[in-house]
Design a protein around this motif. Structure first.
Motif, PDB file in Angstrom:
ATOM      1  N   PRO A  89     -14.306  -4.660  18.167  1.00 56.35           N
ATOM      2  CA  PRO A  89     -15.509  -4.041  17.592  1.00 56.35           C
ATOM      3  C   PRO A  89     -15.102  -2.871  16.699  1.00 56.35           C
ATOM      4  O   PRO A  89     -13.997  -2.334  16.827  1.00 56.35           O
ATOM      5  CB  PRO A  89     -16.274  -3.557  18.831  1.00 56.35           C
ATOM      6  CG  PRO A  89     -15.224  -3.340  19.863  1.00 56.35           C
ATOM      7  CD  PRO A  89     -14.168  -4.384  19.610  1.00 56.35           C
ATOM      8  N   VAL A  90     -15.983  -2.462  15.802  1.00 59.25           N
ATOM      9  CA  VAL A  90     -15.642  -1.386  14.858  1.00 59.25           C
ATOM     10  C   VAL A  90     -15.353  -0.070  15.565  1.00 59.25           C
ATOM     11  O   VAL A  90     -14.670   0.804  15.031  1.00 59.25           O
ATOM     12  CB  VAL A  90     -16.759  -1.191  13.815  1.00 59.25           C
ATOM     13  CG1 VAL A  90     -16.869  -2.409  12.921  1.00 59.25           C
ATOM     14  CG2 VAL A  90     -18.089  -0.857  14.485  1.00 59.25           C
ATOM     15  N   ASN A  91     -15.866   0.064  16.789  1.00 57.45           N
ATOM     16  CA  ASN A  91     -15.615   1.287  17.570  1.00 57.45           C
ATOM     17  C   ASN A  91     -14.616   1.035  18.696  1.00 57.45           C
ATOM     18  O   ASN A  91     -14.544   1.789  19.660  1.00 57.45           O
ATOM     19  CB  ASN A  91     -16.913   1.847  18.131  1.00 57.45           C
ATOM     20  CG  ASN A  91     -17.595   0.896  19.107  1.00 57.45           C
ATOM     21  OD1 ASN A  91     -17.250  -0.287  19.168  1.00 57.45           O
ATOM     22  ND2 ASN A  91     -18.553   1.397  19.859  1.00 57.45           N
ATOM     23  N   GLY A  92     -13.843  -0.031  18.573  1.00 58.77           N
ATOM     24  CA  GLY A  92     -12.897  -0.395  19.621  1.00 58.77           C
ATOM     25  C   GLY A  92     -11.711   0.554  19.709  1.00 58.77           C
ATOM     26  O   GLY A  92     -11.396   1.300  18.776  1.00 58.77           O
ATOM     27  N   VAL A  93     -11.038   0.488  20.853  1.00 57.80           N
ATOM     28  CA  VAL A  93      -9.835   1.285  21.088  1.00 57.80           C
ATOM     29  C   VAL A  93      -8.691   0.318  21.364  1.00 57.80           C
ATOM     30  O   VAL A  93      -8.756  -0.508  22.279  1.00 57.80           O
ATOM     31  CB  VAL A  93     -10.017   2.237  22.288  1.00 57.80           C
ATOM     32  CG1 VAL A  93      -8.724   3.011  22.556  1.00 57.80           C
ATOM     33  CG2 VAL A  93     -11.171   3.202  22.032  1.00 57.80           C
ATOM     34  N   LEU A 108      -4.270  -2.223  11.929  1.00 58.68           N
ATOM     35  CA  LEU A 108      -5.336  -2.366  12.927  1.00 58.68           C
ATOM     36  C   LEU A 108      -6.386  -1.272  12.779  1.00 58.68           C
ATOM     37  O   LEU A 108      -7.555  -1.477  13.129  1.00 58.68           O
ATOM     38  CB  LEU A 108      -4.738  -2.327  14.332  1.00 58.68           C
ATOM     39  CG  LEU A 108      -3.960  -3.570  14.758  1.00 58.68           C
ATOM     40  CD1 LEU A 108      -3.200  -3.306  16.052  1.00 58.68           C
ATOM     41  CD2 LEU A 108      -4.888  -4.763  14.928  1.00 58.68           C
ATOM     42  N   ALA A 109      -5.993  -0.121  12.273  1.00 51.64           N
ATOM     43  CA  ALA A 109      -6.943   0.987  12.093  1.00 51.64           C
ATOM     44  C   ALA A 109      -8.105   0.585  11.195  1.00 51.64           C
ATOM     45  O   ALA A 109      -9.240   1.046  11.380  1.00 51.64           O
ATOM     46  CB  ALA A 109      -6.220   2.205  11.521  1.00 51.64           C
ATOM     47  N   ALA A 110      -7.835  -0.300  10.236  1.00 50.33           N
ATOM     48  CA  ALA A 110      -8.900  -0.754   9.342  1.00 50.33           C
ATOM     49  C   ALA A 110      -9.947  -1.586  10.075  1.00 50.33           C
ATOM     50  O   ALA A 110     -11.090  -1.698   9.610  1.00 50.33           O
ATOM     51  CB  ALA A 110      -8.296  -1.568   8.196  1.00 50.33           C
ATOM     52  N   LYS A 111      -9.589  -2.159  11.220  1.00 50.27           N
ATOM     53  CA  LYS A 111     -10.523  -2.971  11.994  1.00 50.27           C
ATOM     54  C   LYS A 111     -11.406  -2.133  12.907  1.00 50.27           C
ATOM     55  O   LYS A 111     -12.422  -2.609  13.400  1.00 50.27           O
ATOM     56  CB  LYS A 111      -9.752  -4.009  12.829  1.00 50.27           C
ATOM     57  CG  LYS A 111      -8.933  -4.988  12.003  1.00 50.27           C
ATOM     58  CD  LYS A 111      -8.166  -5.962  12.880  1.00 50.27           C
ATOM     59  CE  LYS A 111      -9.049  -7.035  13.476  1.00 50.27           C
ATOM     60  NZ  LYS A 111      -9.346  -8.146  12.549  1.00 50.27           N
ATOM     61  N   VAL A 112     -10.998  -0.891  13.169  1.00 51.94           N
ATOM     62  CA  VAL A 112     -11.756  -0.024  14.084  1.00 51.94           C
ATOM     63  C   VAL A 112     -12.028   1.330  13.425  1.00 51.94           C
ATOM     64  O   VAL A 112     -11.630   2.377  13.923  1.00 51.94           O
ATOM     65  CB  VAL A 112     -11.018   0.157  15.429  1.00 51.94           C
ATOM     66  CG1 VAL A 112     -11.029  -1.123  16.235  1.00 51.94           C
ATOM     67  CG2 VAL A 112      -9.582   0.626  15.211  1.00 51.94           C
ATOM     68  N   PRO A 113     -12.749   1.336  12.298  1.00 55.92           N
ATOM     69  CA  PRO A 113     -12.973   2.589  11.569  1.00 55.92           C
ATOM     70  C   PRO A 113     -13.740   3.636  12.371  1.00 55.92           C
ATOM     71  O   PRO A 113     -13.613   4.839  12.106  1.00 55.92           O
ATOM     72  CB  PRO A 113     -13.760   2.140  10.339  1.00 55.92           C
ATOM     73  CG  PRO A 113     -14.402   0.841  10.742  1.00 55.92           C
ATOM     74  CD  PRO A 113     -13.417   0.190  11.654  1.00 55.92           C
ATOM     75  N   LYS A 116     -10.415   3.911  17.632  1.00 51.21           N
ATOM     76  CA  LYS A 116      -9.134   4.606  17.740  1.00 51.21           C
ATOM     77  C   LYS A 116      -8.010   3.607  17.919  1.00 51.21           C
ATOM     78  O   LYS A 116      -8.174   2.569  18.562  1.00 51.21           O
ATOM     79  CB  LYS A 116      -9.168   5.568  18.934  1.00 51.21           C
ATOM     80  CG  LYS A 116      -7.950   6.492  19.046  1.00 51.21           C
ATOM     81  CD  LYS A 116      -8.036   7.357  20.298  1.00 51.21           C
ATOM     82  CE  LYS A 116      -9.224   8.290  20.240  1.00 51.21           C
ATOM     83  NZ  LYS A 116      -9.077   9.312  19.163  1.00 51.21           N
ATOM     84  N   VAL A 117      -6.852   3.947  17.344  1.00 47.48           N
ATOM     85  CA  VAL A 117      -5.623   3.204  17.583  1.00 47.48           C
ATOM     86  C   VAL A 117      -4.604   4.172  18.166  1.00 47.48           C
ATOM     87  O   VAL A 117      -4.298   5.203  17.559  1.00 47.48           O
ATOM     88  CB  VAL A 117      -5.051   2.579  16.290  1.00 47.48           C
ATOM     89  CG1 VAL A 117      -3.697   1.924  16.579  1.00 47.48           C
ATOM     90  CG2 VAL A 117      -6.019   1.561  15.710  1.00 47.48           C
ATOM     91  N   TYR A 118      -4.114   3.842  19.355  1.00 47.42           N
ATOM     92  CA  TYR A 118      -3.013   4.608  19.930  1.00 47.42           C
ATOM     93  C   TYR A 118      -1.704   3.954  19.478  1.00 47.42           C
ATOM     94  O   TYR A 118      -1.433   2.802  19.818  1.00 47.42           O
ATOM     95  CB  TYR A 118      -3.074   4.600  21.457  1.00 47.42           C
ATOM     96  CG  TYR A 118      -4.235   5.359  22.050  1.00 47.42           C
ATOM     97  CD1 TYR A 118      -4.365   6.730  21.858  1.00 47.42           C
ATOM     98  CD2 TYR A 118      -5.194   4.711  22.827  1.00 47.42           C
ATOM     99  CE1 TYR A 118      -5.422   7.434  22.417  1.00 47.42           C
ATOM    100  CE2 TYR A 118      -6.250   5.407  23.391  1.00 47.42           C
ATOM    101  CZ  TYR A 118      -6.363   6.762  23.177  1.00 47.42           C
ATOM    102  OH  TYR A 118      -7.407   7.457  23.736  1.00 47.42           O
ATOM    103  N   ALA A 119      -0.919   4.681  18.702  1.00 46.40           N
ATOM    104  CA  ALA A 119       0.411   4.199  18.311  1.00 46.40           C
ATOM    105  C   ALA A 119       1.399   4.758  19.326  1.00 46.40           C
ATOM    106  O   ALA A 119       1.748   5.944  19.289  1.00 46.40           O
ATOM    107  CB  ALA A 119       0.756   4.653  16.901  1.00 46.40           C
ATOM    108  N   VAL A 120       1.825   3.908  20.257  1.00 44.21           N
ATOM    109  CA  VAL A 120       2.646   4.343  21.392  1.00 44.21           C
ATOM    110  C   VAL A 120       4.111   4.036  21.088  1.00 44.21           C
ATOM    111  O   VAL A 120       4.472   2.885  20.820  1.00 44.21           O
ATOM    112  CB  VAL A 120       2.201   3.623  22.684  1.00 44.21           C
ATOM    113  CG1 VAL A 120       3.047   4.086  23.863  1.00 44.21           C
ATOM    114  CG2 VAL A 120       0.715   3.863  22.944  1.00 44.21           C
ATOM    115  N   GLU A 121       4.948   5.054  21.148  1.00 44.74           N
ATOM    116  CA  GLU A 121       6.353   4.883  20.777  1.00 44.74           C
ATOM    117  C   GLU A 121       7.217   5.820  21.619  1.00 44.74           C
ATOM    118  O   GLU A 121       6.781   6.918  21.985  1.00 44.74           O
ATOM    119  CB  GLU A 121       6.533   5.166  19.285  1.00 44.74           C
ATOM    120  CG  GLU A 121       7.948   5.033  18.754  1.00 44.74           C
ATOM    121  CD  GLU A 121       8.581   3.690  19.050  1.00 44.74           C
ATOM    122  OE1 GLU A 121       9.717   3.682  19.574  1.00 44.74           O
ATOM    123  OE2 GLU A 121       7.955   2.646  18.784  1.00 44.74           O
TER     124      GLU A 121
END
Length: 253
Positions: A89-93, A108-113, A116-121
């Protein structure tokens, strides 16, 4: 494509040898206390630690960042199709675990404007690259999180989808990391694994950097997940979506 992939893994075998000298036996044995971990003779590309019969591969170092961002990656792996198939969803995490340079994270950030996207590294060098890219893109969706070998360090019950792209086979503590992801996912959250197909000998990737559906099912089932969708549309990778089925058993503690 085959020549490039073969050369890449020959090159990184050399990097692994330089970056991962022979591990101390006492350290290796200390990781074998859990019943599903065993220690054996390390292969050229492995760490000598096995989970449910699978030897864990060495981690790709930050020196591979250029390869992750290569111009023909989409042509070789059809990453555009993989991302298109990810439903959010547009508000997905979403959590991109083992984000590397953020190749998937920022797409993926473009799919959830509105999400939130957590970039885990875990690697500091990769985290620096992620921060630089975030600044260059003026991104407001991606949050960068430093993980450990045991935990993704995600907030509990926060995530709709966790994704690992050619990462799972390198996890030093897969059971612990899966438990961490399980706890971070919402009750209806999913885990997506994109991994080179171990069943296909024609794919020019070294054995420890490929996985089979049977082995992944064994490991994921042992940690509270079941396969809910198997996509066969990518050229050289599995697209496997897992859902939560139960709390991981005590033996994974």
């Amino acid at each position: 494509m085959k020549l490039k992939l073969v050369l890449f893994f020959v090159y990184f075998s050399c990097c692994f040898s330089a970056c991962h000298p022979q591990q101390n036996d006492a350290v290796l044995k200390s990781t074998a206390k859990k019943p599903d971990y065993t220690i054996g003779k390390a292969s050229e590309d492995g760490i000598g630690k096995f989970y449910l019969g699978r030897e864990i591969a060495h981690v790709m170092g930050a020196s591979g960042s250029d390869w992750l961002e290569r111009d023909d990656r989409d042509k070789e792996e059809n990453t555009s199709l993989a991302i298109a198939k990810i439903q959010l969803p547009v508000n997905g995490v979403v959590a991109d675990i083992g984000a590397g340079t953020g190749y998937y994270s920022f797409r993926l950030a473009a799919k959830v404007p509105q999400g939130k996207v957590y970039a885990v590294e875990i690697q500091d060098e990769m985290i620096a690259l992620l921060k630089n890219k975030k600044q260059q893109l003026k991104d407001s969706v991606v949050d960068i999180i430093k993980s450990t070998v045991l935990s993704a360090n995600l907030p509990p019950n926060s995530t709709d989808l966790a994704i690992m792209t050619d990462v799972y086979h390198e996890l030093k503590y897969p059971a612990e990391m899966l438990r961490s992801i399980y706890n971070a996912l919402k009750s209806d959250g999913k885990l997506l694994l994109i991994e080179y197909r171990g069943e296909d000998a024609s794919i020019p990737i070294k054995a420890l950097h490929k996985t089979t559906v049977a082995q992944l099912n064994k490991e994921l089932n042992a940690n509270g997940f079941k396969l809910s969708f198997k996509g066969d549309f990518l050229p050289i990778q599995h697209f496997l979506l897992f859902e939560k089925i139960k709390k991981p058993s005590d033996k994974a503690e």
